[in-house]
Structures are given as structure tokens and as C-alpha cells.
Design an enzyme around this catalytic site. Structure first.
Site, mmCIF file in Angstrom:
data_model
loop_
_atom_site.group_PDB
_atom_site.id
_atom_site.type_symbol
_atom_site.label_atom_id
_atom_site.label_comp_id
_atom_site.label_asym_id
_atom_site.label_seq_id
_atom_site.Cartn_x
_atom_site.Cartn_y
_atom_site.Cartn_z
ATOM 1 N N ASP A 38 40.080 43.187 54.419
ATOM 2 C CA ASP A 38 40.841 42.564 53.065
ATOM 3 C C ASP A 38 41.113 42.179 53.225
ATOM 4 O O ASP A 38 42.733 42.550 54.172
ATOM 5 C CB ASP A 38 40.095 43.154 51.763
ATOM 6 C CG ASP A 38 39.816 42.796 50.093
ATOM 7 O OD1 ASP A 38 40.482 41.934 50.035
ATOM 8 O OD2 ASP A 38 38.722 42.569 50.350
ATOM 9 N N ASP A 64 42.501 38.559 57.206
ATOM 10 C CA ASP A 64 42.272 37.231 56.277
ATOM 11 C C ASP A 64 41.319 36.412 57.407
ATOM 12 O O ASP A 64 41.301 36.148 58.028
ATOM 13 C CB ASP A 64 43.234 36.024 56.489
ATOM 14 C CG ASP A 64 42.862 35.156 55.815
ATOM 15 O OD1 ASP A 64 42.294 34.759 55.510
ATOM 16 O OD2 ASP A 64 44.324 33.839 55.196
ATOM 17 N N TYR A 156 31.176 25.063 44.352
ATOM 18 C CA TYR A 156 30.837 26.846 45.017
ATOM 19 C C TYR A 156 28.772 27.045 45.425
ATOM 20 O O TYR A 156 28.992 26.672 46.720
ATOM 21 C CB TYR A 156 30.671 27.735 43.637
ATOM 22 C CG TYR A 156 30.290 29.057 43.462
ATOM 23 C CD1 TYR A 156 31.286 30.413 44.853
ATOM 24 C CD2 TYR A 156 29.033 29.676 43.979
ATOM 25 C CE1 TYR A 156 31.176 30.902 44.566
ATOM 26 C CE2 TYR A 156 29.351 30.625 44.375
ATOM 27 C CZ TYR A 156 30.130 31.630 44.335
ATOM 28 O OH TYR A 156 29.906 32.985 44.832
#
Length: 254
Positions: A38, A64, A156
Site C-alpha cells: 500500500d 506505488d 471509472y
């Protein structure tokens, strides 16, 4: 512990909170060694500590998923601590709220970098070891938006649709190596991202409960159960599939 993931090394992206944390907790309970990735360093440390306290074999790497070098470093670090990944759960993602006529190229790229490219970068990094061992499973966390969407969340749905398409394509390519690739498409799940959605569209909060045939919003644990099933030998003949975990929302006509 049912032990369906005994001897597996499960990597989970976006593992610091929400669905990612729930998947990590369930995988550990099923006997897996769990690697957490994370960008949220503090929350990642807290999740790692909580899992370690249960006796789980766990390691974490701040990374990342949109950066090739960062992905390589995180996967290498976790492999050195836990062994090569046998299961990858591509959970990290971000919401998007944009107008197609005003969205910048940089904003578009930022959505696709997290919601689509990152999953590919992670898969590319772990697949060589899986192929060598002829054993592995990948579960991509897509969304109900891959098939049904709502106004105001451009692009999205496009990114998540791409993730489902990548799931099918990758499943065909790596199937001969005994590696399975599936997607899970959650609906309304009680996470920070859902709260962000309700904050952006306040009228959706009360409406959400009325449109679900089961009459409630799901939990991260509901999703984690399906993810860990698909990652396990219990789903040995399942690949290229997209499993809905949406409380029946996707079967409604209107």
C-alpha cells in the site's frame, strides 16, 4: 481456520484498509502467508501489526502500484521475506468523478494508472515465478461499474471494464501454465471509498438501501470470502470469470 490457503503466499495490494485489509485477514485465517502492499504507510503498519498479533506470517512493503520500479522493489522485498507469490489480489483502486469534456489527460491517466495499469504491473511481476512453478492464482477486484454505472463517475466504469477484459485475456494466456485469473465485482461495500461516494452524492446514501434485493450494504468481509475462495483450490476449475458480490443489485431492471 479451514486451511484452504495453506502453504500459499498471498500478495494483496491496497491492503492497508477496506476490502484489501479484509482479504489479508481472511487469507491469513485460511493459513496463507500474507504480503501487504500500500502507499498509506501508517495504516499499512497498523494493519501489519494487527495481523502479526494473530500469529499470522505477514510482511509489508510500502509501494506505488502505478510505478514500475516501486512494484518490482515491493514484490522482491516480500518474496525475500515470505517466498515467491502464489496468489495475487489486485485490490488497490480509486474512484473517479469527472466531466468527459473537462477532464485533463493527466486526470484520465491517474485513474487508469491505479485501476488498470497497476494490476498489469503487479501481474507482470509475479507471473514468472508462478509460470516456473506451474501454480498460481490472480484475483482482480473490479466493480459493478464494469457492467452498470451511474452518472458523474467518468471514467471509472471504463477502467473497471478494462480490468474485467484484462482478466479474461490473461486467463487464456496463462491457463496452460495452471494459473487461474478471475475478477470480483463488488457493489456497495462499506469502505472509505463508498463513504467518499456518498459524500459526493449525498442523495445516494438512503437510496442505496432501497435498491438492494438483500436490503443492506455489503461488508469488506463479504468480498474477502469470495476472493479467498477464488484464490483457493476449492475454485480449481474456475478461471476467466467475473463474480458479482453486490447483494443482487446487478439483477435489477431499474
Amino acid at each position: 481456520m479451514t486451511g484452504r490457503l495453506m502453504d500459499e503466499v498471498v500478495l494483496v495490494t491496497g491492503a492497508a484498509r477496506g476490502i484489501g485489509r479484509a482479504v489479508a485477514e481472511k487469507a491469513a485465517a485460511e493459513g496463507a502467508a500474507v504480503g501487504l502492499i500500500d502507499v498509506l504507510a501508517d495504516q499499512l503498519a497498523a494493519t501489519t501489526s494487527a495481523l502479526a498479533e494473530t500469529g499470522a506470517r505477514v510482511a509489508a512493503a510500502v509501494g506505488d502500484i502505478t510505478d514500475e520500479a516501486s512494484v518490482a522493489a515491493a514484490v522482491s522485498q516480500l518474496a525475500s521475506e515470505l517466498g515467491p507469490a502464489t496468489v495475487l489480489v489486485n485490490n488497490a483502486g480509486k474512484n473517479a468523478y469527472a466531466d468527459a469534456t473537462r477532464m485533463t489527460v493527466a486526470e484520465w491517466d491517474a485513474v487508469f494508472d491505479v485501476d488498470l495499469k497497476g494490476a498489469w504491473l503487479m501481474a507482470r511481476q509475479v507471473l514468472p515465478a508462478m509460470i516456473e512453478r506451474k501454480h498460481g492464482a490472480i484475483v482482480n477486484i473490479a466493480s459493478i461499474h464494469a457492467s452498470l454505472t451511474t452518472a458523474g463517475m467518468f471514467p471509472y466504469a471504463a477502467a473497471k471494464s478494462g480490468l474485467v477484459g484484462m482478466t479474461r485475456s490473461l486467463a487464456l494466456d496463462v491457463g496452460p501454465h495452471n494459473i487461474r485469473v478471475n475478477a470480483v465485482s463488488p457493489g456497495y461495500i462499506a469502505t472509505d471509498l463508498l463513504e467518499e461516494f456518498f459524500t459526493t452524492f449525498p442523495h445516494e446514501r438512503d437510496h442505496a438501501h432501497t435498491v438492494h434485493p438483500l436490503g443492506r450494504i455489503g461488508t469488506p468481509e463479504n468480498v474477502a470470502e469470495v476472493v479467498c475462495f477464488l484464490a483457493s483450490p476449492a475454485a480449481a476449475f474456475v478461471t476467466g470469470a467475473n463474480w458479482s458480490v453486490d447483494g443482487g443489485l446487478g439483477i435489477r431492471y431499474a
